[in-house]
Motif scaffolding. Structure first.
Motif, PDB file in Angstrom:
ATOM      1  N   PRO A   1      25.059 135.740  95.485  1.00 10.86           N
ATOM      2  CA  PRO A   1      24.223 135.253  95.192  1.00 10.86           C
ATOM      3  C   PRO A   1      24.800 134.332  94.127  1.00 10.86           C
ATOM      4  O   PRO A   1      26.282 134.705  93.697  1.00 10.86           O
ATOM      5  CB  PRO A   1      23.607 135.894  94.227  1.00 10.86           C
TER       6      PRO A   1
ATOM      7  N   LYS B   1      19.848 132.783  96.312  1.00 12.82           N
ATOM      8  CA  LYS B   1      20.592 133.498  97.604  1.00 12.82           C
ATOM      9  C   LYS B   1      20.164 133.215  99.105  1.00 12.82           C
ATOM     10  O   LYS B   1      19.002 133.820  99.138  1.00 12.82           O
ATOM     11  CB  LYS B   1      20.062 134.961  97.037  1.00 12.82           C
ATOM     12  N   GLN B   2      20.430 132.667  99.506  1.00  6.96           N
ATOM     13  CA  GLN B   2      19.700 132.397 101.221  1.00  6.96           C
ATOM     14  C   GLN B   2      20.629 132.827 101.719  1.00  6.96           C
ATOM     15  O   GLN B   2      22.266 132.459 102.555  1.00  6.96           O
ATOM     16  CB  GLN B   2      20.463 130.807 101.020  1.00  6.96           C
ATOM     17  N   ASN B   3      19.709 133.651 102.646  1.00  5.63           N
ATOM     18  CA  ASN B   3      20.324 133.936 104.239  1.00  5.63           C
ATOM     19  C   ASN B   3      20.074 132.982 105.000  1.00  5.63           C
ATOM     20  O   ASN B   3      18.960 133.622 105.129  1.00  5.63           O
ATOM     21  CB  ASN B   3      19.158 135.942 104.316  1.00  5.63           C
TER      22      ASN B   3
ATOM     23  N   THR C   1      15.387 138.162 104.133  1.00  7.42           N
ATOM     24  CA  THR C   1      14.779 136.909 104.483  1.00  7.42           C
ATOM     25  C   THR C   1      14.470 136.421 105.088  1.00  7.42           C
ATOM     26  O   THR C   1      16.063 136.152 105.537  1.00  7.42           O
ATOM     27  CB  THR C   1      14.794 135.970 103.281  1.00  7.42           C
TER      28      THR C   1
ATOM     29  N   ASP D   1      12.412 130.988  98.001  1.00  8.40           N
ATOM     30  CA  ASP D   1      12.262 131.799  97.114  1.00  8.40           C
ATOM     31  C   ASP D   1      10.928 133.481  97.521  1.00  8.40           C
ATOM     32  O   ASP D   1       9.643 132.974  96.994  1.00  8.40           O
ATOM     33  CB  ASP D   1      10.921 131.262  95.834  1.00  8.40           C
TER      34      ASP D   1
ATOM     35  N   ASP E   1      10.652 136.401  97.376  1.00  8.40           N
ATOM     36  CA  ASP E   1      10.470 137.756  96.858  1.00  8.40           C
ATOM     37  C   ASP E   1      10.700 136.961  96.001  1.00  8.40           C
ATOM     38  O   ASP E   1      11.614 137.447  95.178  1.00  8.40           O
ATOM     39  CB  ASP E   1      12.278 138.213  97.616  1.00  8.40           C
TER      40      ASP E   1
ATOM     41  N   TYR F   1      12.368 139.062  92.621  1.00 10.66           N
ATOM     42  CA  TYR F   1      13.679 139.238  92.929  1.00 10.66           C
ATOM     43  C   TYR F   1      14.433 139.598  91.578  1.00 10.66           C
ATOM     44  O   TYR F   1      14.554 137.737  91.238  1.00 10.66           O
ATOM     45  CB  TYR F   1      14.498 138.576  94.927  1.00 10.66           C
TER      46      TYR F   1
ATOM     47  N   HIS G   1      19.056 139.329  90.493  1.00  6.87           N
ATOM     48  CA  HIS G   1      20.701 139.763  90.068  1.00  6.87           C
ATOM     49  C   HIS G   1      20.907 139.664  89.263  1.00  6.87           C
ATOM     50  O   HIS G   1      20.556 138.831  88.204  1.00  6.87           O
ATOM     51  CB  HIS G   1      20.894 138.315  91.172  1.00  6.87           C
TER      52      HIS G   1
ATOM     53  N   CYS H   1      16.331 135.716  90.620  1.00  2.00           N
ATOM     54  CA  CYS H   1      17.340 135.213  92.254  1.00  2.00           C
ATOM     55  C   CYS H   1      16.049 134.560  92.756  1.00  2.00           C
ATOM     56  O   CYS H   1      15.544 135.467  93.066  1.00  2.00           O
ATOM     57  CB  CYS H   1      18.313 135.739  92.545  1.00  2.00           C
TER      58      CYS H   1
ATOM     59  N   ARG I   1      15.825 133.861  96.970  1.00  3.83           N
ATOM     60  CA  ARG I   1      16.205 134.454  97.173  1.00  3.83           C
ATOM     61  C   ARG I   1      15.684 134.047  98.937  1.00  3.83           C
ATOM     62  O   ARG I   1      13.969 134.141  99.270  1.00  3.83           O
ATOM     63  CB  ARG I   1      15.238 136.491  98.102  1.00  3.83           C
TER      64      ARG I   1
END
Lengths: 270, 109
Positions: A118, A129-131, A153, A244, A246, A249, A251, A256, A258
Motif C-alpha cells: 500500500p 493499493k492497486q492490484n 480486486t 475503492d 472495498d 478496507y 491499512h 486504504c 483498494r
C-alpha cells in the motif's frame, strides 16, 4: 470560525487548480501480442501516466506472479517476486522507486499480476493499493484470458485484451472477492509518454495533447453487473483503474483505497 | 407435410455439414518450437480458437524430407524430442490445410 472557512476555501481552490491526474500502477512491457516467444522486459512503475508526472515510491510488492495458459491446458502460476530488481524511474518532474525484471515467454497467454505494498498518499490522507493485471499473448494461441485469476480486486476482460484494433471497444467486469461490483467508478488514462526501459524514464514527447483537464483522466461507471465499456480512440496502452472497491478496507489503521487496475494495448489497422 | 419435413431436415443436415466443414477452416493451426538448451526441442501446438492439439501427428524430417522421427502431441499439446545432429524441420500435421512447418535453423531458446 471565519478564519477556518477562509482556509478551507483556500484549500478547496488549491485542490481544484491542481490538474486532474490519477495514480496508476503500471506493469509495462512494450508489446501485448508477440509473434515469437523469448525474453521480455517488465517494469513496475507507480505513476501518473498521461502526464508522465509525479512517480511515487513503490515498496517491495506483496506479490508479483504470472499465470501462463495455453489452449485447453491447465493454467500454471509462476512466482516472479524473487526476480524483481529495484530501480529508480525518472518521470518528467521527479524520480521514484520502481522495479524491473525479465521473463521468458513461450506460446499462449501470460497474465502478470501485481499486489503492491500500500502507498501512503499524504495529500489525500489515505493509502492506495492497486492490484494490477496485464495479459500478453505469444503466437496467437489463446489461453484463459477470460477467467478471473482470483485477485481480491480484479478487472476481468470480456474482450480478448491483446487483440484490440484502435476504434474497437474494450469491455471488462469489475470484481471484488470474485463478485461483480455494481456501479464501480473507473478512471482511464492513456500511456501518453513512452516508457524508455533502457533509460528507466518516460520519453519527454507526448503522443497526445489534452485540450482540457477532463481529457487527461477519463471517468466512467460500470453498470449493475460491474461491466464497463470503453471505445479505444488511439493506439497504445490504456489503463483502467476501478476505485475503492472495498470501502471499509484499512491499512495500519488508516483508510486504504483498494483498487483494481488493468492495462490493454490497442494497435492501428494498417 | 412429410415431404416438407424431409426437405427441411435434409437442408438442415446440409447446413450442418457445411458448418462442420467450415469450422475446420475457421481456426488456424499453430505450432512453435523451442530449444530447451539441453539438446532437446519442445514443440507446442494448438489452434487459434484455443482448442487442443492433443494427438496431432508430429514428424521430424531432414532437409530432403527423409523422416527422422515421428510422434504425437501429448495431452498438453506438447511434443519433445532429442535435437537431431543434422539440419531438420518439424512438421505439425493437423491434416490437409492444417500443417505447420518449423525450420530447425529458426528454433532457438
Amino acid at each position: 470560525m471565519k478564519k477556518k472557512i477562509v482556509l478551507f476555501a483556500g484549500m478547496m481552490l488549491l485542490a481544484m487548480s491542481l490538474p486532474a491526474m490519477a495514480h496508476f500502477q503500471m506493469i509495462y512491457t512494450p508489446e501485448a501480442a508477440l509473434n515469437k516467444g523469448g525474453k521480455i522486459p517488465l517494469a513496475l512503475v507507480f505513476t501518473h501516466p498521461f502526464e508522465a508526472g509525479h512517480t511515487m515510491d513503490m515498496g517491495k510488492p506483496e506479490q508479483f506472479f504470472v499465470v501462463r495458459s495455453r489452449g485447453e491446458n491447465t493454467p500454471k502460476k509462476t512466482d516472479l517476486l524473487p526476480t524483481l530488481k529495484p530501480v529508480i524511474w525518472t518521470s518528467l518532474t521527479n524520480s521514484g522507486a520502481a522495479w524491473e525484471t525479465g521473463y521468458t515467454a513461450r506460446g499462449g497467454d501470460h497474465t502478470f499480476c501485481l499486489i503492491p505494498d500500500p502507498y501512503w498518499e499524504e495529500g489525500d490522507g489515505f493509502f492506495i493499493k492497486q492490484n494490477t493485471k496485464v495479459i500478453i499473448n505469444v503466437g496467437g494461441e489463446p489461453g484463459a484470458w477470460m477467467e478471473p485469476v482470483g485477485l481480491p480486486t480484479e478487472i476481468v476482460p470480456l474482450c480478448k485484451p491483446y487483440d484490440r484494433w484502435t476504434g474497437n471497444v474494450f469491455q471488462g467486469q469489475v470484481l471484488f472477492n470474485g463478485k461483480p461490483v455494481p456501479g464501480a467508478e473507473i478512471e482511464i488514462e492513456y500511456m501518453n509518454h513512452k516508457p524508455l526501459l533502457d533509460k528507466k524514464a518516460f520519453a519527454k514527447e507526448a503522443a497526445a495533447k489534452a485540450p482540457q483537464d477532463s481529457f487527461v483522466l477519463q471517468t466512467i461507471f460500470a453498470d449493475v453487473n460491474g461491466v464497463f465499456t470503453f471505445g479505444i480512440p488511439k493506439q497504445g496502452w490504456w489503463g483502467f483503474a476501478a476505485l475503492d472497491l472495498d470501502p471499509d478496507y484499512t491499512h495500519k489503521g488508516k483508510k486504504c483505497s483498494r483498487d483494481a487496475v488493468m492495462w490493454i494495448k490497442a494497435v492501428d489497422m494498417k | 407435410m412429410i415431404r416438407f419435413n424431409t426437405r427441411f431436415i435434409s437442408t438442415g443436415l446440409l447446413g450442418l455439414s457445411l458448418c462442420f466443414s467450415s469450422a475446420v477452416y475457421a481456426h488456424t493451426p499453430l505450432c512453435s518450437c523451442y530449444d530447451n538448451g539441453d539438446n532437446t526441442i519442445t514443440c507446442e501446438g494448438g489452434f487459434s480458437d484455443g482448442s487442443s492439439a492433443s494427438g496431432v501427428e508430429m514428424r521430424v524430417e531432414d532437409k530432403s524430407g527423409k523422416q527422422l522421427l515421428k510422434g504425437k502431441m501429448n495431452e498438453d499439446s506438447e511434443f519433445s524430442f532429442d535435437k537431431p545432429s543434422v539440419p531438420y524441420k518439424v512438421i505439425f500435421d493437423g491434416g490437409e490445410g492444417h500443417a505447420v512447418e518449423n525450420d530447425g535453423d529458426e528454433i532457438v531458446e
